[in-house]
Design a protein around this motif. Structure first.
Motif, PDB file in Angstrom:
ATOM      1  N   UNK A  31      24.454   0.485  27.410  1.00 60.72           N
ATOM      2  CA  UNK A  31      24.068   1.387  28.465  1.00 60.72           C
ATOM      3  C   UNK A  31      25.164   2.703  28.392  1.00 60.72           C
ATOM      4  N   UNK A  32      26.207   2.554  27.899  1.00 57.11           N
ATOM      5  CA  UNK A  32      27.039   3.371  27.607  1.00 57.11           C
ATOM      6  C   UNK A  32      26.722   4.325  26.373  1.00 57.11           C
ATOM      7  N   UNK A  33      26.618   3.612  25.365  1.00 56.86           N
ATOM      8  CA  UNK A  33      26.319   4.126  24.076  1.00 56.86           C
ATOM      9  C   UNK A  33      25.027   5.320  24.239  1.00 56.86           C
ATOM     10  N   UNK A  34      24.021   4.583  25.251  1.00 57.36           N
ATOM     11  CA  UNK A  34      22.790   5.555  25.114  1.00 57.36           C
ATOM     12  C   UNK A  34      23.097   6.595  26.061  1.00 57.36           C
ATOM     13  N   UNK A  35      24.083   6.549  27.111  1.00 54.80           N
ATOM     14  CA  UNK A  35      24.258   7.652  27.873  1.00 54.80           C
ATOM     15  C   UNK A  35      24.855   8.790  27.139  1.00 54.80           C
ATOM     16  N   UNK A  36      25.706   8.561  26.097  1.00 56.22           N
ATOM     17  CA  UNK A  36      26.241   9.515  25.332  1.00 56.22           C
ATOM     18  C   UNK A  36      25.557   9.998  23.981  1.00 56.22           C
ATOM     19  N   UNK A  37      24.247   9.596  23.838  1.00 58.66           N
ATOM     20  CA  UNK A  37      23.255   9.999  22.984  1.00 58.66           C
ATOM     21  C   UNK A  37      22.637  11.073  23.189  1.00 58.66           C
ATOM     22  N   UNK A  38      22.774  12.243  22.240  1.00 60.79           N
ATOM     23  CA  UNK A  38      21.853  13.428  22.584  1.00 60.79           C
ATOM     24  C   UNK A  38      22.118  13.932  23.663  1.00 60.79           C
ATOM     25  N   UNK A  39      20.987  14.677  24.190  1.00 58.82           N
ATOM     26  CA  UNK A  39      21.102  15.307  25.634  1.00 58.82           C
ATOM     27  C   UNK A  39      19.895  14.907  26.368  1.00 58.82           C
ATOM     28  N   UNK A  40      19.804  15.293  27.665  1.00 56.75           N
ATOM     29  CA  UNK A  40      18.823  14.656  28.434  1.00 56.75           C
ATOM     30  C   UNK A  40      17.290  14.712  28.096  1.00 56.75           C
ATOM     31  N   UNK A  41      17.037  15.860  27.407  1.00 54.93           N
ATOM     32  CA  UNK A  41      15.758  15.842  26.601  1.00 54.93           C
ATOM     33  C   UNK A  41      15.495  14.953  25.588  1.00 54.93           C
ATOM     34  N   UNK A  42      16.278  14.593  24.835  1.00 56.70           N
ATOM     35  CA  UNK A  42      16.322  13.404  23.572  1.00 56.70           C
ATOM     36  C   UNK A  42      16.229  12.283  24.649  1.00 56.70           C
ATOM     37  N   UNK A  43      17.104  12.101  25.522  1.00 50.23           N
ATOM     38  CA  UNK A  43      17.017  10.574  26.228  1.00 50.23           C
ATOM     39  C   UNK A  43      15.936  10.399  26.936  1.00 50.23           C
ATOM     40  N   UNK A  44      14.999  11.358  27.177  1.00 48.05           N
ATOM     41  CA  UNK A  44      13.748  11.307  28.065  1.00 48.05           C
ATOM     42  C   UNK A  44      12.546  10.663  27.080  1.00 48.05           C
ATOM     43  N   UNK A  45      12.663  11.259  25.915  1.00 49.25           N
ATOM     44  CA  UNK A  45      11.644  11.125  24.977  1.00 49.25           C
ATOM     45  C   UNK A  45      11.839   9.965  23.871  1.00 49.25           C
ATOM     46  N   UNK A  46      13.179  10.150  23.422  1.00 45.76           N
ATOM     47  CA  UNK A  46      13.660   9.262  22.305  1.00 45.76           C
ATOM     48  C   UNK A  46      13.781   7.752  22.420  1.00 45.76           C
ATOM     49  N   UNK A  47      13.146   7.046  21.543  1.00 52.30           N
ATOM     50  CA  UNK A  47      13.303   5.509  21.777  1.00 52.30           C
ATOM     51  C   UNK A  47      14.002   4.537  20.827  1.00 52.30           C
ATOM     52  N   UNK A  48      14.584   3.640  21.180  1.00 52.64           N
ATOM     53  CA  UNK A  48      15.073   2.804  20.390  1.00 52.64           C
ATOM     54  C   UNK A  48      14.735   2.341  19.072  1.00 52.64           C
ATOM     55  N   UNK A  49      13.383   1.982  19.209  1.00 52.22           N
ATOM     56  CA  UNK A  49      12.648   1.606  17.740  1.00 52.22           C
ATOM     57  C   UNK A  49      12.669   2.837  16.858  1.00 52.22           C
ATOM     58  N   UNK A  50      12.626   4.173  17.341  1.00 53.28           N
ATOM     59  CA  UNK A  50      12.648   5.457  16.492  1.00 53.28           C
ATOM     60  C   UNK A  50      13.908   5.343  15.891  1.00 53.28           C
ATOM     61  N   UNK A  51      14.890   5.255  16.392  1.00 52.61           N
ATOM     62  CA  UNK A  51      16.167   5.432  16.179  1.00 52.61           C
ATOM     63  C   UNK A  51      16.676   4.271  14.963  1.00 52.61           C
ATOM     64  N   UNK A  52      16.301   3.052  15.253  1.00 51.50           N
ATOM     65  CA  UNK A  52      16.603   2.114  14.403  1.00 51.50           C
ATOM     66  C   UNK A  52      15.758   2.362  13.230  1.00 51.50           C
ATOM     67  N   UNK A  53      14.630   2.696  13.288  1.00 55.40           N
ATOM     68  CA  UNK A  53      13.471   3.002  12.023  1.00 55.40           C
ATOM     69  C   UNK A  53      14.232   4.228  11.209  1.00 55.40           C
ATOM     70  N   UNK A  54      14.759   5.126  11.669  1.00 54.91           N
ATOM     71  CA  UNK A  54      15.233   6.040  11.076  1.00 54.91           C
ATOM     72  C   UNK A  54      16.474   6.008  10.437  1.00 54.91           C
ATOM     73  N   UNK A  55      17.524   5.305  11.123  1.00 58.98           N
ATOM     74  CA  UNK A  55      18.552   4.858  10.513  1.00 58.98           C
ATOM     75  C   UNK A  55      19.295   6.054   9.863  1.00 58.98           C
ATOM     76  N   UNK A  56      19.508   7.165  10.588  1.00 61.54           N
ATOM     77  CA  UNK A  56      20.303   8.395  10.361  1.00 61.54           C
ATOM     78  C   UNK A  56      21.859   7.955  10.379  1.00 61.54           C
TER      79      UNK A  56
END
Ligand SMILES: Cc1cc2nc3c(=O)[nH]c(=O)nc-3n(C[C@H](O)[C@H](O)[C@H](O)COP(=O)(O)OP(=O)(O)OC[C@H]3O[C@@H](n4cnc5c(N)ncnc54)[C@H](O)[C@@H]3O)c2cc1C
Length: 266
Positions: A92-117
């Protein structure tokens, strides 16, 4: 100008079928990586298959010793989930410091893992927690899944359906954010798994993407405390050097972020 056909899938099978018959097909989840890359003409999709509203890909389940987050669940839902806060608050903490509110409203865990930035937050959590990536074809351990910069074990037309995390005894995440992009200049996830195994993963640091940090794991094995890392030196071999920080700076950040993550884990 590129022609792109947009499709909204309502099931995993429909998504896979649309992908199979599409031209240069791509799955679209939150769109926060794929759409900017398309706008920059770095990639193109003949057929975009939107998976963001597939009911089977949305939701969070905590049962027994496992937390399962389905692939199209947004960061917003993850950071506010009582199941996540109760079982693995570090996520929960990791997700709260990821990106900004717009990114957090739309971005998904699957998209992040598939991208592997190489500077993304979630890969560190998956690797440290020994998570399993579930797809529409198989299950892949995090150790096998992340294969280098933007490289994963996913085959063409393989769709991530969920990530399952074993609930650890303790876990913590600390990140030095790039103030412009919010990505990790360096982030470290520490975990003490049930049974005692210690795993530490760093993101934003290695030239090869997310990595385990053996020297810190060894120190924490005998003494799970931030002070156990006081005299540790992390090597800068293979670490990134760019306008944001030298490899030596990142090596020091790995140690400092690991100390903060252990303190957060308690
Ligand atoms: C301003 C900004 C700041 C950001 N800051 C951070 C940050 O601090 N930390 C961080 O970790 N990330 C950050 N990101 C990236 C963000 O997390 C993205 O949302 C994420 O990388 C991709 O998720 P998405 O759902 O948007 O995927 P999309 O952009 O829709 O897709 C990305 C790729 O993954 C594929 N894909 C998506 N879902 C699946 C699936 N279920 N199965 C298989 N393939 C799939 C797509 O086909 C595509 O190739 C930031 C992005 C922006 C724009």
């Amino acid at each position: 100008m590129y022609t792109t056909n947009y499709h909204r899938a309502s099931s995993v099978d429909e998504a896979a079928a649309l992908y199979a018959k599409g031209t240069d097909a791509k799955y679209l989840a939150g769109g926060h990586t794929l759409l900017p890359v398309m706008k920059q003409r770095l990639t193109a999709a003949g057929d975009l298959i939107d998976i963001a509203k597939i009911p089977a890909l949305i939701g969070i389940e905590a049962s027994g010793d496992t937390l399962t987050i389905k692939a199209a669940t947004t960061y917003f839902d993850i950071m506010h989930s009582q199941d996540v806060k109760r079982t693995i608050p570090a996520i929960a903490h990791l997700t709260s410091v990821l990106g900004d509110p717009a990114v957090r409203y739309r971005g998904t865990i699957g998209g992040s893992v598939a991208t592997n930035d190489p500077a993304a937050d979630y890969p560190a959590a998956l690797l440290a927690l020994k998570a399993t990536v579930k797809t529409n074809k198989r299950e892949i351990t995090a150790d096998e899944f992340f294969q280098g910069l933007f490289m994963t074990a996913l085959d063409d037309n393989e769709l991530i359906t969920a990530i399952s995390f074993p609930v650890p005894e303790k876990a913590g995440y600390a990140k030095m954010r790039n103030p412009a992009s919010r990505f990790a200049l360096t982030g470290v996830f520490v975990a003490k798994l049930k049974g005692g195994e210690i795993r530490v993963a760093a993101t934003g640091a290695s030239q090869n993407g997310v990595m385990r940090v053996g020297v810190i794991e060894d120190a924490l094995k005998s003494n799970w405390s931030a002070s156990a890392l006081d005299n540790i030196k992390v090597s800068d071999d293979g670490l990134m050097a760019d306008i944001h920080g030298t490899s030596d700076y990142r090596a020091n950040l790995i140690k400092v972020m690991a100390q903060r993550a252990v303190e957060a884990a308690g």
